[in-house]
Design an enzyme around this catalytic site. Structure first.
Site, mmCIF file in Angstrom:
data_model
loop_
_atom_site.group_PDB
_atom_site.id
_atom_site.type_symbol
_atom_site.label_atom_id
_atom_site.label_comp_id
_atom_site.label_asym_id
_atom_site.label_seq_id
_atom_site.Cartn_x
_atom_site.Cartn_y
_atom_site.Cartn_z
ATOM 1 N N GLU A 263 -5.623 -19.464 75.192
ATOM 2 C CA GLU A 263 -5.883 -20.754 75.841
ATOM 3 C C GLU A 263 -6.341 -21.745 74.790
ATOM 4 O O GLU A 263 -7.199 -21.440 73.960
ATOM 5 C CB GLU A 263 -6.988 -20.658 76.908
ATOM 6 N N GLU A 317 -4.571 -28.969 88.160
ATOM 7 C CA GLU A 317 -4.880 -28.113 89.313
ATOM 8 C C GLU A 317 -6.026 -28.735 90.123
ATOM 9 O O GLU A 317 -7.177 -28.719 89.702
ATOM 10 C CB GLU A 317 -5.255 -26.708 88.832
ATOM 11 N N LYS A 320 -9.549 -26.801 91.284
ATOM 12 C CA LYS A 320 -10.499 -26.186 90.363
ATOM 13 C C LYS A 320 -11.851 -26.870 90.518
ATOM 14 O O LYS A 320 -11.938 -28.084 90.730
ATOM 15 C CB LYS A 320 -10.007 -26.314 88.910
ATOM 16 N N GLU A 326 -11.739 -30.248 84.339
ATOM 17 C CA GLU A 326 -11.163 -28.974 84.775
ATOM 18 C C GLU A 326 -9.879 -29.156 85.570
ATOM 19 O O GLU A 326 -9.026 -28.280 85.592
ATOM 20 C CB GLU A 326 -12.185 -28.200 85.618
#
Length: 480
Positions: A263, A317, A320, A326
Site C-alpha cells: 500500500e 470509498e 470508510k 480515508e
C-alpha cells in the site's frame, strides 16, 4: 510554417515495466455503497491495462469476475479470522483454503495471500496468532499443490521503533523475537516476501514544518538528504522510509528477504488539519512514484532490487470511517471517471519528458488563432526557461552564445531565414536558446540561470516575449 497541434493525452493505464523497471499494481477496496459491479470493475482494469490487483478479502463475486481475466490477484485472510486460522489442528485453515483459494485458482490467478493486515496495530491484539496462521495456511496450500502461492502479511511503518535516519531503522523491541524474526524466517524458507505499507503522506502531514513537500512528492529538492550513518543520499521520502525497513531487517540478519510495498498513496482531499491532502499533490505523488518505479532501480540501500508497489486505491470509498482523507485515496470515482490525470504508461512517461509531475491537468495545445495568438491549457507544474529582459545585453548575449555553443542547444530555428528567426531580437532568440538547453537537460536544477540572464516560468512562453512560431517550437522540443 505549418500549423502544429500538439496534444499530450495521458491515458490512465498500468503497462508492463521497461527492462530493469519495477511493477505497479493497485488495491481494490470495496468499503462503499456506490461502486460498480465487480464484472464492470474487471472491464475497467482490463481497459486500463491494470494486470495486478490486491483485495482485502476473498469475496466470491469478485474472484469469479476476475477469472480468466489475465489479472493476477493478492487476496486476504482478515484479522478477525487469525485466531481460528492459528488453531493447532489446522482444520480451519484447511477449510478456508479449500473454499477461498483452491475453488478459484488457477482460473483466477491468485498470486499471494495476505494473512492479516497491519496486525501489530490491531486493537484486538491478534499479533500472537499471525505466524501460526501463516504456517497453517501454507501447509494447507501444500496439501492442495498450491505452494506457488506466496504467503505474507502487510506491516505498517509503525512496526519500527526508529526510522530516521534510514540507517537507524529498527523494529520495536517487543516485536523482534515474538513475531518479526519468526515471520521473516517463514518468508525466507518459503521464498516469499515481506509486505510493507508505506505512506509518506502521514509523515509529511504530521511534520510539515520539518519535511519538505517536494521531498515527499518526489520533486527536485535543493539538496538531497544525506544519511549520517552511512552517507547514502536521498531525494525523496518514500525511499528513505523503505530503506528504514531494509535497515531494520538487516539489523536482525534478514536482509535477503525481498520487500513489496502493498500500500502507498496520497489522498486527493482531506480535513483542514490534514496538511497536504489535495488532488494536485495526489497526482504529483502517485505520478512521480509510478514514474520512479517503472523506470527502474532500487533504493540507495538496495540499489539492485527493483521496486514493486500497489497504489492505494482504485476507487474513492464513501463508507470508510475516519478523517476525510480515508474516503479520498482513489484513482477513480465510483462512476469510473478519473480523479486526476497522470501518465502511467511508459509511452505517456516518454511523452511527458523527465520533469517531475507537479499537478493533475492534461496539457492540450491548440493552433494559433487568426490573430496569431496561441492558446494552451498547460499542465500544472509545467515549466519553461525564458530570458530575463532586465539582465542586460551583455549577459543575454553571453548566455545565448553558451547555450548555442558549448551548451548544445538546437539553435538552428533562430538562424536568419529559419522559421523562428522572427522576432529578430536578442531577448526572443535568447529565450528560445535558453529553453532549448533547459528542456534538453530535463529541466534540471540550475539549468535555467545563465548568470542571471534567465528564469523559470510556469505560464506559457507566449505570455512573455516569444512569438507564436517560437512557442510552437518550444512545445515540440519539450514533447519530444
Amino acid at each position: 510554417m505549418a500549423i502544429l497541434i500538439f496534444a499530450v493525452l495521458f491515458l490512465l493505464s498500468f503497462s508492463s515495466p521497461s527492462e530493469g523497471g519495477g511493477s505497479v499494481a493497485v488495491n481494490y477496496g470495496r468499503i462503499a455503497n456506490d461502486l460498480p459491479q465487480p464484472a464492470q470493475v474487471v472491464e475497467l482494469l482490463k481497459a486500463q491495462g491494470i494486470n495486478k490487483v490486491k483485495l482485502f478479502d476473498t469475496d466470491s463475486t469478485v474472484l469469479t469476475a476476475l477469472a480468466n481475466s489475465g489479472i493476477s490477484v493478492v487476496v486476504a485472510l482478515p484479522n478477525e479470522l487469525l485466531s481460528s486460522a492459528a488453531a493447532s489442528d489446522g482444520s480451519f485453515s484447511e477449510k478456508w483454503v479449500q473454499t477461498n483459494i483452491a475453488q478459484y485458482h488457477p482460473s483466477t490467478q491468485i498470486e499471494a495471500i495476505a494473512v492479516g493486515n497491519e496486525v501489530f496495530v490491531d486493537p484486538n491484539n491478534t499479533t500472537q496468532f499471525l505466524v501460526p496462521a501463516m504456517n497453517n495456511v501454507y501447509q494447507s496450500l501444500v496439501k492442495h499443490n498450491l505452494s506457488s502461492i506466496k504467503i505474507s502479511s502487510p506491516v505498517a511503518l509503525s512496526a519500527l521503533n526508529s526510522s530516521y535516519p534510514p540507517s537507524a531503522g529498527v523494529f520495536k523491541p517487543e516485536l523482534i523475537e515474538t513475531v518479526m524474526k519468526p515471520m521473516l524466517e517463514f518468508l525466507r524458507k518459503t521464498s516469499s516476501y515481506l509486505m510493507v505499507n508505506v505512506y509518506p503522506f502521514f509523515a509529511y502531514s504530521a511534520n510539515s514544518d520539518d519535511i519538505s513537500l517536494d521531498y515527499a512528492l518526489f520533486k527536485p529538492v535543493n539538496a538531497n538528504v544525506v544519511d549520517p550513518g552511512n552517507g547514502l543520499s536521498y531525494s525523496n521520502l518514500f525511499e528513505a522510509q523503505l530503506d528504514a525497513v531494509y535497515a531494520a531487517m538487516s539489523n536482525i540478519q534478514y536482509n535477503d528477504v525481498p520487500v513489496v510495498v502493498t500500500e502507498t498513496g496520497w489522498p486527493s482531499k482531506g480535513d483542514e488539519n490534514e496538511i497536504g491532502a489535495s488532488a494536485d499533490n495526489a497526482a504529483a505523488y502517485n505520478g512521480n512514484l509510478i514514474k520512479r518505479v517503472l523506470t527502474g532501480g532500487g533504493t540507495p540501500l538496495r540499489p539492485n532490487e527493483s521496486l514493486s508497489v500497489y497504489i492505494f486505491a482504485l476507487f474513492n470509498e464513501n463508507q470508510k470511517t475516519g478523517p476525510t482523507s480515508e474516503r479520498n485515496y482513489g484513482l477513480f470515482y465510483p462512476n469510473k471517471e478519473q480523479v486526476y490525470n497522470i501518465p502511467l504508461t511508459m509511452e505517456a512517461l516518454r511523452a511527458a519528458g523527465s520533469t517531475p509531475i507537479n499537478g493533475s491537468k492534461v496539457q492540450v495545445t491548440s493552433p494559433p488563432t487568426a490573430s496569431g495568438e496561441v492558446t494552451t491549457t498547460a499542465a500544472e507544474g509545467q515549466t519553461w526557461c525564458v530570458a530575463n529582459g532586465e539582465a542586460g545585453t551583455e549577459k543575454l548575449q553571453a548566455g545565448l552564445d553558451y547555450a548555442c555553443g558549448q551548451g548544445g542547444a538546437d539553435c538552428r530555428p533562430i538562424q536568419e531565414g529559419a522559421t523562428c528567426y522572427n522576432p529578430n531580437t536578442l531577448e526572443a532568440h535568447a529565450s528560445y536558446a535558453f529553453n532549448s538547453y533547459y528542456q534538453k537537460n530535463t529541466r534540471g536544477t540550475g539549468t535555467c540561470n545563465f548568470g542571471g540572464a534567465a528564469h523559470v516560468v510556469t505560464q506559457t512562453p507566449s505570455t512573455y516575449t516569444i512569438s507564436p512560431p517560437n512557442f510552437l517550437h518550444i512545445l515540440k522540443s519539450e514533447i519530444n
